[in-house]
Motif scaffolding. Structure first.
Motif, PDB file in Angstrom:
ATOM      1  N   UNK A  50      37.734  35.433  44.963  1.00  0.00           N
ATOM      2  CA  UNK A  50      37.918  34.394  45.982  1.00  0.00           C
ATOM      3  C   UNK A  50      39.351  34.431  46.530  1.00  0.00           C
ATOM      4  N   UNK A  91      32.307  31.786  51.515  1.00  0.00           N
ATOM      5  CA  UNK A  91      33.304  32.853  51.506  1.00  0.00           C
ATOM      6  C   UNK A  91      34.094  32.867  52.818  1.00  0.00           C
ATOM      7  N   UNK A 139      39.613  37.150  48.949  1.00  0.00           N
ATOM      8  CA  UNK A 139      38.990  36.758  50.229  1.00  0.00           C
ATOM      9  C   UNK A 139      39.963  35.876  51.001  1.00  0.00           C
ATOM     10  N   UNK A 153      34.494  39.613  53.423  1.00  0.00           N
ATOM     11  CA  UNK A 153      33.423  38.706  52.983  1.00  0.00           C
ATOM     12  C   UNK A 153      32.193  39.481  52.519  1.00  0.00           C
ATOM     13  N   UNK A 209      37.517  34.033  40.332  1.00  0.00           N
ATOM     14  CA  UNK A 209      38.662  33.423  41.027  1.00  0.00           C
ATOM     15  C   UNK A 209      39.453  34.491  41.799  1.00  0.00           C
ATOM     16  N   UNK A 220      35.670  26.368  45.966  1.00  0.00           N
ATOM     17  CA  UNK A 220      34.706  27.454  46.147  1.00  0.00           C
ATOM     18  C   UNK A 220      34.179  27.918  44.783  1.00  0.00           C
ATOM     19  N   UNK A 221      35.116  28.056  43.854  1.00  0.00           N
ATOM     20  CA  UNK A 221      34.736  28.455  42.496  1.00  0.00           C
ATOM     21  C   UNK A 221      33.691  27.493  41.934  1.00  0.00           C
ATOM     22  N   UNK A 225      36.568  30.204  52.681  1.00  0.00           N
ATOM     23  CA  UNK A 225      37.707  30.621  51.852  1.00  0.00           C
ATOM     24  C   UNK A 225      38.624  31.533  52.672  1.00  0.00           C
ATOM     25  N   UNK A 246      40.177  27.715  46.955  1.00  0.00           N
ATOM     26  CA  UNK A 246      39.553  28.594  45.966  1.00  0.00           C
ATOM     27  C   UNK A 246      38.903  27.793  44.844  1.00  0.00           C
ATOM     28  N   UNK A 247      39.590  26.757  44.379  1.00  0.00           N
ATOM     29  CA  UNK A 247      39.030  25.972  43.267  1.00  0.00           C
ATOM     30  C   UNK A 247      37.683  25.356  43.631  1.00  0.00           C
TER      31      UNK A 247
END
Lengths: 248, 248, 248, 248, 248, 248, 248, 248
Positions: free
Chosen positions: C10, A10, C13, C20, C7, A23-24, A13, A20-21
């Motif tokens: 995120x 996080x 964030x 966070x 998504x 992280x997802x 991010x 983001x992708x």
């Protein structure tokens, strides 16, 4: 992925270090248990003072010593059930603080003796042959922080003994009743009190007792509404459930 | 011999109207229950708000109306279990305040809705076929003064449904789990929570389910330590024991 | 929380709209199934053409029509098992495309008849009384996209019939064998072929057949190594497992 | 009468050395198996690399050495199951290449390690006590030419362990699940994957586990459609069927 | 391939019209039963006069009429067992020569009444409730060409009745004994005679008779060495085996 | 009162030495068995050459020697079943002519080897583990004067072995089939022959074989009409009944 | 041959009208029962006033009327058990003096009401559902000439009710205790008294009561030494044995 | 509170030394058994000469000696059942007057040999293997003051032996019948006499005898009305109940 790792994702991010992708994707596939999802305990207080338990049957003395030793590094209370005499000799020699109960085969490390149960747990059995199972229930309840009142000499065929103990029974917050043969004792006790009664059928008896089946069926079909049941000879389970009830 | 009668005997002894020997004899033979020995309840609070219960199976509509009518003169809460549709029609017509639950066959009179349970009782079952038993548990727990959280759509073979409800499960103080077929749900639930879990095997299934025996054996041999069991289809018993636990 | 919602968290964030710590908290408590964790299928191809299944027993005709109708909005193949004749009448009247199989009580909607199984599934039974169970297996396998070869007239006591069909048996990629009474047919078939054999004990018989128990025990203790077993009368389960094997 | 002999008869008919009537008679009475009728295998490829198997229980060390020795003259892979420690000592001493697995009592000669299975077979069990049965399944699957992924530490009462392994489970083409006590693990695994699951009840447990009966009934009545079952403790059978499925 | 076809192949080989290789191939794959291998009967005399048998349970009246009608084109003696009253009405109306036995549900066509048994078959039962099973045995034995002596009023608890019939029992070449409840009659009869005794447990009784299980176990553990047993209520099987013994 | 004594009473009545009333009284009370009522045997021929049988289990070597010794004074053929190795050592040392069969524990004295059976008795079993029971049947049939044809290597899962022996099976007048596990062999044999088949379930197997119960149920529910059954492991009983059948 | 006929034979011997050899032959073969050997009763007094008993289940109303009518020509007391309501209607209409007890299905003709029992028989049961069985025991004991004290409202879960009746229980010479579910009542009663207690398990209950099996096992394994048992629901048998004991 | 104490309370009330309220309170709470309520015996004569009984199984020799020694201070007759040989050696050495019965494991101290039973108790069994159980019944009946007639060599399959003993059987006031295997002997005996018969199933047998279950079911479903049953191998219980009956 621990909570720390998730926080790191996080953070990355947030700082733009991770898209983001990606992280997802990482969150989706993170190992399940690491998020702490598995055991979500709102009554965390309940877990304080919970002993670690080792099922001793089928383990070598060395295995038991090794497991128990490791647990004792972090836990004050450790319960080993169904240990052989040979295992008990090795454990008590190598690990300080062990109590050995030969009837039930239990070994107990009872460092933290704080009482956490709100009331008394009565452990009842009919005769000498049921005592090993009752002892397992008693030791479990004690190491889980309960006051236990053991009543080891009552039976359905000698109802006056049961009646003589009616005050002690009525004082309990939950009662464990161990009985073999016809397994009628939980019904009789259940009729005398208003608290929950946990029946433990024992494998004592011969012929049509079928190693505890007669007692098991008797307890399951009890005419007393406040009776529930655990497996044949499962003194540990009865002591465990009784402790949970007494802590609530 | 009531307490009044015993007092009278003692008074007569005091005044000399009765000899000691005759008094001794009368006391020795006085009817047992009249002395109030039978149910010595230290937790009397527990018994407040306890419903009267009528087991409806095998009774005629007239018998049920007659018994329930008499009970309702003194009790606000009366529960009739396993009543036939025919009996339900007669009861609901003749006795005001009756709720009829066709799935479980329960009829409830719920005059006193005071909540006495300390927490919530979760009632869990896997599928639509187990709902009649779960409903009996729910109705019993409610009429005994408990908040009930019903979770009727989880199963072992669809573990994500179970996991989605882990918060609700973890919020309960005691959980009733009804399951037929392999009866594995109490083990799975028991592994997710720390509170007592009461398993109710249901007679749902065919072939090797043997009318609930497979589920019963599965629950008795559960690898979760916090599971105890009641008779096959005994939703009432599970709701009753859960209520006792929740009141303590 | 769907993937979309995750998504969004995120994204927030990333943009700094959410801290966070708060994101961590939300991710930790997000509903389990919504992340798509539950069924992680690497062999996704397997799932193409999978029918929706409704267990008809104990459901009212209206319930079945309602459920099946909803499923048919998205699925071409729907299988209803153990429907009563009354239910079948209602379903076939109200839902176009229904085939009704009175022996097994199955109702089938078979819109997508693509063959997906790699080989043939043989469905074998001994006599006319076992046909309902065999039919359930056959219909299940067909609606799951398999070629099925039904051999409904062989038995252990007439070994020549079995031998006459050895070519057809040897051509199958997996074989379902339904048998009641002594349940010996899977052993005999298993000895003739090298592919997996799925035994289905049927409840056909009387006396010591104990509603399929004799056949069940016979199949479990089969001396042929390539035999596995499903529940008594569970033609659906056998057809289902056979289809999975044939698709691999 | 071997194929050679049959050819000879036909040759003699052709040359007139044997009359048709006599040939007819000889063909009619020729020993059945010699014609190769018994095992007509269209999928002959399946049989390549099949190990020879010796059931060791109840055989003397000498008998086992003698049988295995003879088999090893023609076969590279030989599996001996349920051999006693005493037998293992003799076999490993006298026959080169023997691996001894004391938990399951298996002895393996694994000369040809060609992988013939198309995917991976996962072998799953709940606890240390089920490992002997799981090991037998694993060894069988390996010696039959499969990659095996062993997951020996998951259980229904600790669902997070199961969930943590969901990727490995989903990667398998067929899964063997060994479980004692309530036998619920195959249902839970079956709900997570789409491939066939073979349940092996183990005789682990006490009281109402009835030496594996509770687990057996639980698996037979599984609510997951992709589960089939073999005999109690039959790790060999499960590994064998899994191998056949993985080869198809 | 019938014998005729095999002869043709050989002829073609002889004349050179078919090559040996092709002949070899055709013989190898010829349909099994056509060679007459299946039932090789040296005691062919035994089979003369054998009735055709139809198991009526679960068949519609139309099915029974159709099957029996076809059989009667070639056979003089046809036995239908366990036909419903409704089926019997249709059969007796449509097929001439049918005898209907309502107690056992048997329908008999007994065109060829030649006696083929060497001696008498005694059929014994204890009371009126066992008569349906005994009747099935009697009718079977008669239609298979035996003289039958029915003794329907003896029982273990009235030993004098048994003793009064000792001459008739001793005259039999084989005895069928039908008994429910404790199933002790075959032992008592077996102790009085030297010929084979076939026990048929009947499902008569209540409670611990468990629908014939008590009688079945009693007969299997008989202390008389000359007793063997058939399935519960299987009067047909007992009559059939007795007939085979009496013909030898 | 022997026949001689009865004759004497009648003589005394004839001569007037005893009054009718007194004679009446003596006859009425004479010991039952002395009149020879007990075993009234019209087929006396059957009993010629019958061996004396001693059930060895639970008897000390000394008891066995003593009983067998006494029997051998009058009988040429004596069979001791289920003798321990220790007992066999003592018996073979002290009594000349003893044959010891360690597999089945039988000891045989076979002085009179006259063949009395009309045909051959086939004794069939599937594998090495069933041989002890088959051996007991064989030895019993031999010592009772029968030719025995032992076929010890056929099984349902290897049907070609069975088919190869179809001629030998068809030559028998009665067949004893011993089988453990699923107990399907008697059905398969019964379908190949027309003579009576006596099934002997053996306690061989593990898990769901339940010490012979699976085989027992399988044989009782056989789909072959010519099969009857004796107790689990009762090779003696099967050999005995087969001998009676073969003598008729 | 009756006593008269035997006397005649002896007379003929005496007068020389019959030779000894022929007499010997006739005596040897005379029908067994005619000599009065069967039932030699020294306690003949016991049999005075014994009722005739008809087991009504499975008999048509006409059969029952016919049998009972014939018995009533010679007997004053006739008991019909388990008669259907339809049969009762016919019997009470056609045979004067019939009492019909709908709960148990008994019909009683009680012409001779002489009391022959030495003391009182107590018939005890727990709840309303056990009353049909208790009623059968009571009616049987009464018609056999006993005073019966029925105590129909005691149970193990309400021990005070049992204790309140301890005087009545202690006054009985023999006690019949009917109980379903866990069947614990005979043990509790047995512990309070010194006289014989006959337990009758009833089929009342559901689930793990298994139609009386739980109660049966409970009574067989009773910890009270003075308890013996009859079949499930066998109120008649209990009343019969109790009557025999009370007459001695 | 003993009777003495209760008298004292009343005396104090009489003299005014104790107030009525306080007396009321003390009486209400006095220990239950001290009032002698438990065992209220109107037939006190029955209890004269009752032996003290020690269940020896599972007790150490020292425990047995200690318990028996204490009992012998007050009792002339003491019975120890199921003692091991080792225990017997210690007991007979340390306690004078002990008789040791190795077959049944009983040890008897029989100081008071007064005959209190009104008639004879017959103890019957079929063969040598049932003698241990019969011996336990005999010894129990003797030490309770009864004449016992042991008939140890009768069986259902040899009915003439039974008939030869009909006079002795008819002379008994109550009969104990011990039988294993099919357990038919109580029915046969019950049919010959009018007195109560107590059946004792023994665990003798193999296979389908299921350690006494076959015999137990046989006795429970006996067609003789005068038969009741005790637990498998419970010779003591049968002897005890028989003694109670014989004393009445």
């Amino acid at each position: 992925m621990t909570e720390g790792q998730l926080r790191e994702v996080l953070e990355q991010v947030r700082t733009g270090a991770m898209e983001v992708d990606r992280a997802l994707d990482r969150v989706r596939h993170l190992p399940f248990e690491d998020l702490g999802f598995a055991k979500v305990d709102h009554h965390r207080a309940l877990r304080h003072g919970m002993p670690e338990v080792v099922y001793g049957q089928g383990k070598t003395p060395e295995q038991i010593v090794s497991i128990a030793g490791r647990l004792l590094e972090h836990a004050q209370n450790v319960l080993i059930t169904r240990a052989s005499e040979e295992a008990a000799a090795v454990v008590t020699e190598q690990l300080p603080g062990a109590e050995w109960f030969p009837l039930s085969g239990a070994i107990r490390f009872w460092g933290d003796r704080t009482v956490r149960g709100k009331g008394t747990i009565a452990v009842v059995c009919a005769g000498t042959t049921d005592i090993p199972v009752a002892e397992e229930a008693q030791i479990t309840a004690e190491v889980m922080g309960n006051r236990v009142d053991s009543i080891f000499d009552v039976g359905v065929a000698g109802i006056h003994r049961l009646m003589s103990n009616r005050e002690r029974l009525a004082s309990a917050r939950v009662i464990v009743v161990c009985a073999g043969m016809e397994g009628a004792l939980p019904s009789a006790v259940g009729g005398l009190v208003s608290c929950p009664v946990i029946g433990v059928p024992t494998s004592i008896g011969y012929g049509a007792s079928f190693k505890g089946v007669a007692a098991l069926l008797g307890m399951l079909t009890s005419c007393a509404s406040n009776v529930c049941v655990v497996n044949i000879d499962n003194g540990f389970g009865a002591g465990y459930v009784a402790s949970l009830i007494n802590r609530e």
